[in-house]
Design a protein around this motif. Sequence first.
Motif, mmCIF file in Angstrom:
data_model
loop_
_atom_site.group_PDB
_atom_site.id
_atom_site.type_symbol
_atom_site.label_atom_id
_atom_site.label_comp_id
_atom_site.label_asym_id
_atom_site.label_seq_id
_atom_site.Cartn_x
_atom_site.Cartn_y
_atom_site.Cartn_z
ATOM 1 N N LYS A 11 0.651 11.704 1.132
ATOM 2 C CA LYS A 11 0.627 12.907 2.281
ATOM 3 C C LYS A 11 1.064 13.996 2.040
ATOM 4 O O LYS A 11 1.392 14.433 1.256
ATOM 5 N N HIS B 108 -1.451 14.643 6.254
ATOM 6 C CA HIS B 108 -2.779 14.096 5.995
ATOM 7 C C HIS B 108 -2.288 13.412 5.019
ATOM 8 O O HIS B 108 -1.819 13.949 4.366
ATOM 9 N N SER B 109 -3.481 12.672 4.629
ATOM 10 C CA SER B 109 -3.217 10.965 4.183
ATOM 11 C C SER B 109 -4.691 11.808 2.492
ATOM 12 O O SER B 109 -5.539 12.033 3.000
ATOM 13 N N ASN C 79 -3.994 -0.008 8.582
ATOM 14 C CA ASN C 79 -3.843 -0.539 7.320
ATOM 15 C C ASN C 79 -4.993 0.137 6.262
ATOM 16 O O ASN C 79 -5.733 -1.441 7.031
ATOM 17 N N ILE D 73 5.494 10.073 0.784
ATOM 18 C CA ILE D 73 4.925 9.392 0.485
ATOM 19 C C ILE D 73 5.583 8.776 1.263
ATOM 20 O O ILE D 73 6.930 8.521 1.770
ATOM 21 N N SER D 74 4.801 7.010 1.960
ATOM 22 C CA SER D 74 5.165 5.829 2.485
ATOM 23 C C SER D 74 4.241 4.600 1.712
ATOM 24 O O SER D 74 3.569 4.844 1.537
ATOM 25 N N GLU E 242 1.510 5.278 0.034
ATOM 26 C CA GLU E 242 0.354 6.519 0.556
ATOM 27 C C GLU E 242 0.948 7.407 0.901
ATOM 28 O O GLU E 242 1.902 8.061 1.137
ATOM 29 N N ARG F 184 0.780 -0.894 0.540
ATOM 30 C CA ARG F 184 0.232 0.391 -0.030
ATOM 31 C C ARG F 184 1.005 0.958 0.003
ATOM 32 O O ARG F 184 1.790 1.261 0.983
ATOM 33 N N TYR G 222 -4.079 11.056 -1.498
ATOM 34 C CA TYR G 222 -4.386 9.557 -2.091
ATOM 35 C C TYR G 222 -3.392 8.221 -1.407
ATOM 36 O O TYR G 222 -2.627 8.444 -0.754
ATOM 37 N N SER G 223 -4.185 7.440 -1.705
ATOM 38 C CA SER G 223 -3.575 5.846 -2.044
ATOM 39 C C SER G 223 -3.926 4.833 -2.868
ATOM 40 O O SER G 223 -4.955 5.290 -3.197
ATOM 41 N N SER H 204 0.965 16.609 -2.638
ATOM 42 C CA SER H 204 1.149 15.635 -1.895
ATOM 43 C C SER H 204 2.907 16.162 -1.436
ATOM 44 O O SER H 204 3.932 16.537 -2.691
#
Length: 213
Positions: A162, A167-168, A213, A203-204, A160, A158, A170-171, A200
Amino acid sequence: MLLTCPKCAATYDVPDNAIGPNGRKIRCRACETSWQEPPRSAVTPPPPLQPPPTIPEPIKAERVPEDDVPAHRRRRGPWLLLALVVLAVALGVAAAVLAFGSQQVASRLGLAGNRVPLGIAITRQPDWRQIGGGGQLFAVSGRIWNPTGQEQVVPDIRAELKDRQGHSLYSWTITRPVPRLAPGQSALFDGAAVDVPPASANISVSFAGTDGN
């Protein structure tokens, strides 16, 4: 005797009879400060030494017949045994964690949850790529590895995105590169997404389906 200037703390070694019974006015040679030194009789003598405390003789405990022991004290025996058993179990669990690792021990006890015992990291700086139609492609690459001594199932990955405040935004899910990893084995993965939010900043990557998750 030693005299100390009250302003600059300079010290002077003078004879004991230099002050006299009526005191004496002193001037510091370092800072020219003057003060009145009290007579020697006004100096409080140190308190007399106190004799060391007397240590009493130890009291010898006499054995009390069991019939004379109160019932609530006799009931402590089973509880003490139970406490010793709990302590032995705790020490055994601690030794197992040190020997096999907390994740493997938790897994055998049924407490491991959904945590995946695999490592994952981004190995190349993510970049933006232009695609047909004026769109942009956001690409990320990384590596997964198995640090355990057993073969592990590899879940999907996954990714993601931020913003700068964490704040998130998109993933998306990256298909796993291999279904399983042997002990010490690693594999590379690549993933991309289109039309991601322009705000953005970070990314993680993690394993899909894990806790949180």
